[in-house]
Design an enzyme around this catalytic site. Structure first.
Site, PDB file in Angstrom:
ATOM      1  N   GLY A  29      46.810  43.752  46.414  1.00  0.00           N
ATOM      2  CA  GLY A  29      46.547  44.319  45.092  1.00  0.00           C
ATOM      3  C   GLY A  29      47.779  44.268  44.223  1.00  0.00           C
ATOM      4  O   GLY A  29      48.837  43.813  44.663  1.00  0.00           O
ATOM      5  N   ASN A  30      47.627  44.714  42.997  1.00  0.00           N
ATOM      6  CA  ASN A  30      48.731  44.770  42.048  1.00  0.00           C
ATOM      7  C   ASN A  30      49.175  46.206  41.847  1.00  0.00           C
ATOM      8  O   ASN A  30      48.378  47.124  41.995  1.00  0.00           O
ATOM      9  CB  ASN A  30      48.278  44.240  40.691  1.00  0.00           C
ATOM     10  CG  ASN A  30      48.255  42.731  40.652  1.00  0.00           C
ATOM     11  OD1 ASN A  30      48.624  42.069  41.609  1.00  0.00           O
ATOM     12  ND2 ASN A  30      47.822  42.192  39.544  1.00  0.00           N
ATOM     13  N   ARG A  31      50.407  46.369  41.458  1.00  0.00           N
ATOM     14  CA  ARG A  31      50.889  47.716  41.131  1.00  0.00           C
ATOM     15  C   ARG A  31      50.433  48.060  39.730  1.00  0.00           C
ATOM     16  O   ARG A  31      50.895  47.493  38.756  1.00  0.00           O
ATOM     17  CB  ARG A  31      52.413  47.745  41.192  1.00  0.00           C
ATOM     18  CG  ARG A  31      52.920  47.716  42.604  1.00  0.00           C
ATOM     19  CD  ARG A  31      54.415  47.551  42.643  1.00  0.00           C
ATOM     20  NE  ARG A  31      55.129  48.590  41.899  1.00  0.00           N
ATOM     21  CZ  ARG A  31      56.434  48.712  41.920  1.00  0.00           C
ATOM     22  NH1 ARG A  31      57.166  47.878  42.615  1.00  0.00           N
ATOM     23  NH2 ARG A  31      57.025  49.667  41.231  1.00  0.00           N
ATOM     24  N   ALA A  96      45.632  44.958  35.276  1.00  0.00           N
ATOM     25  CA  ALA A  96      46.556  44.065  35.987  1.00  0.00           C
ATOM     26  C   ALA A  96      45.720  43.334  37.033  1.00  0.00           C
ATOM     27  O   ALA A  96      45.652  43.732  38.193  1.00  0.00           O
ATOM     28  CB  ALA A  96      47.668  44.876  36.636  1.00  0.00           C
TER      29      ALA A  96
END
Ligand code: C5P
Length: 223
Positions: A29-31, A96
């Protein structure tokens, strides 16, 4: 009460990260906390807009008066956004979105074969949701975000043009800036204009961004 700037204007906002499953218990995943997108949704709703928020996995309450659609992966987000984009006046892509996802999702939990065995993950590209919405005809007023670690204005202006956006909100990330924080600073760029928003609360930045969107949507002369 003062007239609200966006009465009846239909906003579609994407927010948060996407999670791309590796197996039933793991993901990449993305932050992203989702705070910026949620703040934009709240600010638009407060100005009278009819707001739908497509949210990746985040731990945030739904802003007052906002319709929320929860999704997990980039492909789920794409489907939820494209289903609604044609009937929207403004699309703000604050999510994001993960650029890559595992080529295959393992149906069972992956096991370690031995003490020193590694794992090779093969990744494929996710769809660019923002570019797809920008390619619609007719299309909503399209707003993108650009998180850059250097040469922010130059890269963001290039992205504005390449993706044919109406407005881009750029911010510098890295070294304690941007992600997973309550405050931020944004540089707004549009064809023929710019506005630097000083570091501030995400709610204040979101209100300024929404005000700029309202102005840019007005016919020239009324701006
Ligand atoms: O090109 P880049 O990923 O930096 O562009 C960022 C912008 O594009 C953000 O507005 C983000 O929400 C959007 N985006 C998207 N779908 C993707 C990747 C980015 O909508 N797959």
């Amino acid at each position: 009460r003062r007239p609200r700037e966006l009465d009846g204007v239909r906003f579609l906002v994407s927010a948060g990260p996407t999670y791309e499953d590796i197996d039933p218990v793991r993901f990449i995943g993305n932050r992203s906390s989702g705070r910026m997108g949620f703040a934009v949704a709240a600010a638009a709703a407060a100005e009278g807009a009819q707001v739908t928020l497509v949210a990746g996995p985040v731990h945030l309450p739904t802003p007052r008066g906002v319709e929320r659609v929860d999704v997990r992966s980039a492909r789920e987000m794409r489907e939820a956004v494209l289903e609604r984009a044609g009937a929207s006046d403004v699309f703000v892509a604050a999510a994001a979105v993960g650029d890559f996802r595992p080529r295959d999702v393992a149906p069972h939990k992956l096991k370690k074969a031995s003490a020193d065995s590694g794992l090779d993950l093969s990744l494929v590209q996710n769809p660019d949701i923002l570019a797809e919405v920008a390619a619609l005809d007719p299309r909503p007023f399209v707003v993108g975000f650009a998180a850059e670690t250097e040469r922010v204005e130059e890269y963001a202006r290039a992205k504005l043009e390449r993706k044919r956006l109406d407005l881009i909100a750029a911010n510098e990330v890295g070294a304690g800036l941007g992600f997973e924080r309550e405050d931020n600073a944004l540089l707004l760029l549009w064809p023929g204009g710019r506005e630097a928003l000083d570091r501030g609360d995400k709610a204040d930045l979101a209100r300024a961004l929404v005000a700029r969107i309202a102005r840019l949507r007005k016919p020239v002369g009324e701006q």
